[in-house]
Motif scaffolding. Structure first.
Motif, PDB file in Angstrom:
ATOM      1  N   UNK A  31      59.451  40.049  52.716  1.00  0.00           N
ATOM      2  CA  UNK A  31      58.862  41.255  53.300  1.00  0.00           C
ATOM      3  C   UNK A  31      58.528  42.268  52.207  1.00  0.00           C
ATOM      4  N   UNK A  32      57.375  42.905  52.353  1.00  0.00           N
ATOM      5  CA  UNK A  32      56.943  43.907  51.386  1.00  0.00           C
ATOM      6  C   UNK A  32      56.231  43.333  50.177  1.00  0.00           C
ATOM      7  N   UNK A  33      56.148  42.024  50.101  1.00  0.00           N
ATOM      8  CA  UNK A  33      55.509  41.358  48.954  1.00  0.00           C
ATOM      9  C   UNK A  33      54.063  41.006  49.307  1.00  0.00           C
ATOM     10  N   UNK A  34      53.170  41.250  48.355  1.00  0.00           N
ATOM     11  CA  UNK A  34      51.766  40.858  48.517  1.00  0.00           C
ATOM     12  C   UNK A  34      51.508  39.613  47.678  1.00  0.00           C
ATOM     13  N   UNK A  35      50.719  38.697  48.224  1.00  0.00           N
ATOM     14  CA  UNK A  35      50.439  37.407  47.589  1.00  0.00           C
ATOM     15  C   UNK A  35      48.938  37.227  47.438  1.00  0.00           C
ATOM     16  N   UNK A  36      48.541  36.604  46.346  1.00  0.00           N
ATOM     17  CA  UNK A  36      47.136  36.249  46.178  1.00  0.00           C
ATOM     18  C   UNK A  36      46.731  35.369  47.363  1.00  0.00           C
ATOM     19  N   UNK A  37      45.562  35.618  47.907  1.00  0.00           N
ATOM     20  CA  UNK A  37      45.118  34.963  49.134  1.00  0.00           C
ATOM     21  C   UNK A  37      45.236  33.441  49.069  1.00  0.00           C
ATOM     22  N   UNK A  38      44.703  32.826  48.039  1.00  0.00           N
ATOM     23  CA  UNK A  38      44.720  31.356  47.958  1.00  0.00           C
ATOM     24  C   UNK A  38      46.143  30.831  47.870  1.00  0.00           C
ATOM     25  N   UNK A  41      47.870  31.190  51.305  1.00  0.00           N
ATOM     26  CA  UNK A  41      47.456  30.183  52.281  1.00  0.00           C
ATOM     27  C   UNK A  41      48.045  28.815  51.946  1.00  0.00           C
ATOM     28  N   UNK A  42      48.128  28.465  50.680  1.00  0.00           N
ATOM     29  CA  UNK A  42      48.731  27.185  50.292  1.00  0.00           C
ATOM     30  C   UNK A  42      50.201  27.149  50.700  1.00  0.00           C
ATOM     31  N   UNK A  43      50.920  28.239  50.452  1.00  0.00           N
ATOM     32  CA  UNK A  43      52.335  28.297  50.837  1.00  0.00           C
ATOM     33  C   UNK A  43      52.476  28.278  52.355  1.00  0.00           C
ATOM     34  N   UNK A  44      51.588  28.962  53.048  1.00  0.00           N
ATOM     35  CA  UNK A  44      51.638  29.004  54.510  1.00  0.00           C
ATOM     36  C   UNK A  44      51.398  27.617  55.097  1.00  0.00           C
ATOM     37  N   UNK A  45      50.443  26.872  54.547  1.00  0.00           N
ATOM     38  CA  UNK A  45      50.202  25.511  55.024  1.00  0.00           C
ATOM     39  C   UNK A  45      51.454  24.657  54.862  1.00  0.00           C
ATOM     40  N   UNK A  46      52.095  24.773  53.713  1.00  0.00           N
ATOM     41  CA  UNK A  46      53.307  23.997  53.441  1.00  0.00           C
ATOM     42  C   UNK A  46      54.440  24.391  54.398  1.00  0.00           C
ATOM     43  N   UNK A  79      37.333  34.966  55.391  1.00  0.00           N
ATOM     44  CA  UNK A  79      36.563  36.209  55.250  1.00  0.00           C
ATOM     45  C   UNK A  79      36.644  36.752  53.831  1.00  0.00           C
ATOM     46  N   UNK A  80      37.766  36.470  53.154  1.00  0.00           N
ATOM     47  CA  UNK A  80      37.960  37.000  51.804  1.00  0.00           C
ATOM     48  C   UNK A  80      37.979  35.917  50.737  1.00  0.00           C
ATOM     49  N   UNK A  81      37.654  34.700  51.103  1.00  0.00           N
ATOM     50  CA  UNK A  81      37.650  33.599  50.131  1.00  0.00           C
ATOM     51  C   UNK A  81      36.685  33.933  48.995  1.00  0.00           C
ATOM     52  N   UNK A  82      37.128  33.745  47.794  1.00  0.00           N
ATOM     53  CA  UNK A  82      36.297  34.011  46.624  1.00  0.00           C
ATOM     54  C   UNK A  82      36.246  35.470  46.229  1.00  0.00           C
ATOM     55  N   UNK A  83      36.883  36.344  46.982  1.00  0.00           N
ATOM     56  CA  UNK A  83      36.904  37.769  46.633  1.00  0.00           C
ATOM     57  C   UNK A  83      37.994  37.996  45.591  1.00  0.00           C
ATOM     58  N   UNK A  84      37.625  38.420  44.399  1.00  0.00           N
ATOM     59  CA  UNK A  84      38.630  38.637  43.356  1.00  0.00           C
ATOM     60  C   UNK A  84      39.679  39.661  43.797  1.00  0.00           C
ATOM     61  N   UNK A  85      40.920  39.326  43.561  1.00  0.00           N
ATOM     62  CA  UNK A  85      42.001  40.256  43.857  1.00  0.00           C
ATOM     63  C   UNK A  85      42.427  40.325  45.314  1.00  0.00           C
TER      64      UNK A  85
END
Length: 97
Positions: A31-38, A41-46, A79-85
């Protein structure tokens, strides 16, 4: 099997309350942690695959609700795929009702 909800904040500051049939999500995110989108999503799939296997082991079938949730999150993340940051923040965990 304990189910849970978790809340995400997307790059546009919108929030989504999500469902997991297992507490395994807590092993992948803080909680409170921000993760790079890609990476998120990889961790969420796992984590979702592990949760589904736990459900399958207990009940003999995967959790369709978890699969549906992952599909919706995949669509949202595109929606944000390929968006830097682009980052996804995990706001918190709570019990499923």
């Amino acid at each position: 099997m304990p189910a849970m909800h978790y809340t995400l904040r997307w790059p546009d500051a919108s929030e989504t309350v999500c469902y997991s049939p297992s507490l395994v999500i807590q092993d992948y995110f803080q909680p409170g942690q921000a993760y790079a989108l890609e990476s998120f999503m990889a961790q969420l799939r796992e984590a979702t695959a592990i949760a589904n296997e736990r459900v399958r082991a207990k009940f003999g079938f995967a959790c369709s609700r978890a699969d549906d949730q992952l599909s919706r999150l995949e669509a949202q993340a595109r929606r944000w795929a390929g968006q830097p940051g682009a980052r996804v923040e995990v706001l918190g965990f709570g019990p499923a009702h």
